[in-house]
Structure formats: C-alpha cells, structure tokens
Design a protein around this motif. Structure first.
Motif, PDB file in Angstrom:
ATOM      1  N   MET A 149       0.811  -1.210   0.000  1.00  0.00           N
ATOM      2  CA  MET A 149       0.000   0.000   0.000  1.00  0.00           C
ATOM      3  C   MET A 149       0.850   1.269   0.000  1.00  0.00           C
ATOM      4  O   MET A 149       0.481   2.285  -0.586  1.00  0.00           O
ATOM      5  CB  MET A 149      -0.941  -0.014   1.199  1.00  0.00           C
ATOM      6  N   SER A 181       1.666   2.870  -3.284  1.00  0.00           N
ATOM      7  CA  SER A 181       0.689   3.652  -4.035  1.00  0.00           C
ATOM      8  C   SER A 181       0.761   5.147  -3.749  1.00  0.00           C
ATOM      9  O   SER A 181       0.017   5.927  -4.348  1.00  0.00           O
ATOM     10  CB  SER A 181      -0.728   3.143  -3.723  1.00  0.00           C
ATOM     11  N   ILE A 241       1.268   7.292  -6.765  1.00  0.00           N
ATOM     12  CA  ILE A 241       0.134   7.216  -7.690  1.00  0.00           C
ATOM     13  C   ILE A 241      -0.948   8.209  -7.268  1.00  0.00           C
ATOM     14  O   ILE A 241      -1.460   8.981  -8.082  1.00  0.00           O
ATOM     15  CB  ILE A 241      -0.442   5.784  -7.725  1.00  0.00           C
ATOM     16  N   ALA A 274      -2.425   4.868   1.557  1.00  0.00           N
ATOM     17  CA  ALA A 274      -0.986   5.003   1.335  1.00  0.00           C
ATOM     18  C   ALA A 274      -0.226   5.584   2.517  1.00  0.00           C
ATOM     19  O   ALA A 274       0.990   5.762   2.423  1.00  0.00           O
ATOM     20  CB  ALA A 274      -0.737   5.879   0.101  1.00  0.00           C
ATOM     21  N   THR A 320       5.041  -0.284  -7.439  1.00  0.00           N
ATOM     22  CA  THR A 320       4.837   1.086  -7.917  1.00  0.00           C
ATOM     23  C   THR A 320       5.012   1.166  -9.426  1.00  0.00           C
ATOM     24  O   THR A 320       4.239   1.840 -10.120  1.00  0.00           O
ATOM     25  CB  THR A 320       5.828   2.044  -7.236  1.00  0.00           C
ATOM     26  N   MET A 371       1.907  -0.259 -11.096  1.00  0.00           N
ATOM     27  CA  MET A 371       0.765   0.644 -10.950  1.00  0.00           C
ATOM     28  C   MET A 371       0.930   1.885 -11.816  1.00  0.00           C
ATOM     29  O   MET A 371      -0.033   2.363 -12.430  1.00  0.00           O
ATOM     30  CB  MET A 371       0.575   1.032  -9.484  1.00  0.00           C
TER      31      MET A 371
END
Length: 284
Positions: free
Chosen positions: A1, A4, A7, A213, A244, A247
């Motif tokens: 997590m 992210s 992102i 996150a 990462t 994603m």
C-alpha cells in the motif's frame, strides 16, 4: 500500500492540487489515524513513561523526515515518474551501509559491499545516466528524492535508542505529531487553511493517499514487524518499487526504458541482499 503513495499524488497533481497542499493536508489529516491506532492498541498511555529526551529525539526525527523529507519527496514527485521516485527512495538502506562504513568504521563484508555498489549502479540507470535527455529530465528530481532518503537515514539513527523503549505505534504518534504540527503552522502562514480548496474527485484521491498510502500501511508495517520480525518484514517490503512501477504503468501510463527497468531491478536486488545481511534492519 505504501507503494501507491506516488500514484495518489500524481492524480492529485493532475486535478490541479499544489504540492504544498497535498503534503500539508496529508500530514495533518493522517495524524488522527495514528492517534486512533495508538489508543486502540493501548500504546498511547505508555508514552507517559518514555523519558523526555527520547521523546524530543523522536519528535525531531519526525520533523526532519516527515516534514522536511516528505516535502522534498512530494515536490520531487511533481518532477519525475512515480516509479523512478519509489526506486530511488527505496535505496536508503544502501545509504546506511555507507554511513556506518564512513562515520562508524564498520566496513561491510564483500556481499554487502557488492550489493551496495549494485544499488548505486541501479540508481544511475534508473535516472538515465547513459541517456542525456532522460538524465536531464530526472536529475534534479532524483537529487531531491535521494535527499529525502538521507532524512530516512537520519530517522533510523535518531530513533534507534527510542525504539528500545517505544513501540512503533508510540513512535508514529510522536514523530507524525511533530510533522503534522509543523505543516499546520507552515500552511497557515504560507497559504491559509481558510483558502484551501479541492474539488470532490481530489478529496477522493486525498482520502486514498491518507488511508491507503499512509495510515493503514504504516500500521501494517509495524504489525508485520511485530509478527514476523524486522528482517523478514524488510525483505517482504522489497516488492514496493516493483509494485509502484506496475501501478504507474497501468494507471498513469508511465513508460520507462529497458535500462531503467534494469536499474530498478538492481536496486531491489541490492537492497534485498543488504537487508538479508543486516543484523538490525530498519523499518519505516
């Protein structure tokens, strides 16, 4: 997590939210989550028994790493790809190896030394050292991320003594509290909280940044360390840069070259070796 984070930040930047707003709101609004976790786990009351000098060191470490370091890191995310940022930030264990060698005289063994060299070769490839155009685009942002990694090294060193008497939940409350207080004042002085605006989609991304996150993963890391030990938890975290990258490719349409993929792989491999050989690995 945790992987992210970049992102969510990229989506917020795309909505026109400033770097300063992202990092300030994230810091201030995530703090109640850390307090709630500390209360739920019974860690909050134990803070009263922690010596004041250790609390001060933990607060200073939080200020340096989660106020200065986080601000630098989120600004870097506005300049470089999320996949590049995560890989570079993940290199901090190699910085610890260098620190202990240069300043403490602890020369690493050959496997650790070679792994550290591989990490720095990976960093060079990731920022595009052999492609001038890519290097020019990434150079400043990469330096900022490596500066943030240095604050993580400081955090590890400054909190080493505190961690002998404090739990991770207690340390998070103190360190994050110092950063949140600093950002609350900072943002009021520079912008004014009364002038802060975000549209509904941006608030949705901000909620993801805070919960998915920040608060939940840091609690999960602390719980993972408690259950399986710091070394196995650190080794498991090596999936971060890869996650990462995937994603960023899927959600942000980021494209990186084969040399950068190789660089990220070398960083992950190097840190994996370093973490496996460290007797007292850090966790953040």
């Amino acid at each position: 997590m945790l992987a992210s984070k970049g992102i969510f930040a990229k989506f917020l930047y795309a909505r026109g939210v400033s770097v300063e707003t992202v990092v300030a709101v994230r810091s201030v609004l995530s703090y109640p989550g850390f307090v709630a976790i500390a209360l739920a786990t019974g860690a909050f009351s134990g803070l009263l028994r922690v010596p004041s000098p250790l609390l001060i060191k933990a607060a200073l470490a939080g200020f340096v790493s989660y106020y200065i370091g986080a601000g630098v890191n989120f600004y870097a995310l506005s300049l470089i790809d999320a996949s590049v940022e995560r890989a570079l930030l993940f290199s901090y264990p190699a910085l610890l190896v260098v620190y202990f060698w240069v300043f403490r005289g602890r020369r690493p063994g050959w496997p650790t030394l070679l792994a550290t060299v591989a990490t720095y070769i990976g960093i060079a490839l990731t920022v595009g050292a052999f492609r001038p155009a890519v290097m020019e685009a990434n150079a400043f942002g990469a330096l900022l991320v490596l500066g943030c990694a240095c604050t993580m090294v400081y955090y590890f060193l400054a909190t080493a003594a505190a961690m002998t008497v404090m739990t991770s939940a207690q340390l998070n409350v103190v360190a994050m509290g110092a950063a949140a207080a600093a950002y609350a004042v900072h943002y009021q002085v520079t912008t004014g909280w009364q002038h802060m605006t975000m549209d509904k989609p941006a608030w949705g991304w901000m909620a993801g940044l805070i919960l998915v996150a920040t608060v939940l993963p840091l609690y999960a890391v602390a719980e993972g360390v408690r259950r399986i030990g710091p070394q196995r938890a650190a080794i498991a975290s090596t999936i971060g840069p890869v996650a990462t990258t995937l994603m960023a490719f899927t959600l942000l349409d980021e494209r990186i070259g084969a040399d950068q993929v190789l660089g990220i792989g070398l960083i992950v491999l190097g840190i994996l070796v370093v973490e496996m050989r460290r007797q007292r690995p850090a966790s953040q």
